[in-house]
Design an enzyme around this catalytic site. Sequence first.
Site, PDB file in Angstrom:
ATOM      1  N   THR A 108      36.607  42.994  36.768  1.00  0.00           N
ATOM      2  CA  THR A 108      36.378  41.761  36.021  1.00  0.00           C
ATOM      3  C   THR A 108      35.291  40.976  36.715  1.00  0.00           C
ATOM      4  O   THR A 108      34.729  41.392  37.723  1.00  0.00           O
ATOM      5  CB  THR A 108      37.655  40.897  35.939  1.00  0.00           C
ATOM      6  OG1 THR A 108      37.981  40.432  37.243  1.00  0.00           O
ATOM      7  CG2 THR A 108      38.805  41.686  35.365  1.00  0.00           C
ATOM      8  N   TYR A 141      52.336  32.638  41.742  1.00  0.00           N
ATOM      9  CA  TYR A 141      52.095  34.013  42.156  1.00  0.00           C
ATOM     10  C   TYR A 141      53.421  34.742  42.383  1.00  0.00           C
ATOM     11  O   TYR A 141      53.621  35.869  41.904  1.00  0.00           O
ATOM     12  CB  TYR A 141      51.251  34.031  43.428  1.00  0.00           C
ATOM     13  CG  TYR A 141      50.940  35.420  43.922  1.00  0.00           C
ATOM     14  CD1 TYR A 141      49.967  36.193  43.301  1.00  0.00           C
ATOM     15  CD2 TYR A 141      51.620  35.965  45.003  1.00  0.00           C
ATOM     16  CE1 TYR A 141      49.682  37.476  43.746  1.00  0.00           C
ATOM     17  CE2 TYR A 141      51.342  37.252  45.455  1.00  0.00           C
ATOM     18  CZ  TYR A 141      50.376  38.001  44.822  1.00  0.00           C
ATOM     19  OH  TYR A 141      50.098  39.269  45.266  1.00  0.00           O
ATOM     20  N   ALA A 142      54.339  34.084  43.091  1.00  0.00           N
ATOM     21  CA  ALA A 142      55.647  34.690  43.339  1.00  0.00           C
ATOM     22  C   ALA A 142      56.394  34.931  42.030  1.00  0.00           C
ATOM     23  O   ALA A 142      57.014  35.983  41.832  1.00  0.00           O
ATOM     24  CB  ALA A 142      56.472  33.800  44.265  1.00  0.00           C
ATOM     25  N   LYS A 202      54.869  37.972  40.195  1.00  0.00           N
ATOM     26  CA  LYS A 202      55.200  39.260  40.801  1.00  0.00           C
ATOM     27  C   LYS A 202      56.685  39.579  40.645  1.00  0.00           C
ATOM     28  O   LYS A 202      57.065  40.742  40.496  1.00  0.00           O
ATOM     29  CB  LYS A 202      54.792  39.266  42.271  1.00  0.00           C
ATOM     30  CG  LYS A 202      53.275  39.240  42.473  1.00  0.00           C
ATOM     31  CD  LYS A 202      52.582  40.411  41.790  1.00  0.00           C
ATOM     32  CE  LYS A 202      51.105  40.480  42.122  1.00  0.00           C
ATOM     33  NZ  LYS A 202      50.425  41.632  41.488  1.00  0.00           N
TER      34      LYS A 202
END
Length: 248
Positions: free
Chosen positions: A33, A154-155, A158
């Site tokens: 990207t 983010y956590a 994921k």
Amino acid sequence: MPTVLLTGSSRGIGAATRDMLEARGARVIGHSTRGDDARDGATDGARDSASEIAADFLDPPAPQMLWEEALDTAGGEIDVLVNNAGLFRGVPLDASDIEWLDAWEDTLRINLTAAAQLSRFAVRHWQETGRPGRIVHVASRAGHRGDSPQHWHYAAAKGGMLALHKTIARAYAGEDILSFAVTPGFTDTAMAGDYLASRGGPGLLADIPLGRVAEPEEMAAIIAFCALDAPASMTGATIDANGASYVR
């Protein structure tokens, strides 16, 4: 050897994985990207090639466009999908509401929604062709134990990827469609290095019993194993690779 669609293949874990898969004889269709804030392969096309397709996952139609172009490039058959592309950009709790929300939406879009879209296209492809298939999800230790106060999103992304992986494994094992996940801790890539420095540098290593962060080649070896060698009975497994900084 199989044809592999590998997202985020231009640098870091993705580039190391591409090298390892190609050394094993696999045909790899890569993805890159544009942008400055991606982690472990979702960035600026540092390794563009004729077999690397550009797609910006912040654009909702981009995963479908990538899948269709990759399938055409592959001659109509893709055997393995590796969901490696990811965005790792912190946002402070006291940021403006719009800044905080934008960070969540971008991170979830790239780290989770795009991976889910590609996984759906892959599963449907294998169902329609009657072929076996494998998906390898590059998640994170953060999906188990959380992350810093600036990385709630983010956590969460994921953790969602791990739930996606488990659901795919349970739903489609009987059709020989297998799912594996890898959960790295800190890995020696450019973005991880910046993060280590921002969190105190070497002092942060005290949390890693191994005494060092992982090398991209170590993660690549695990991904390649899942993509090419892991026995079918391992479907649904999550492989931790974090220097014992989080053990379950």
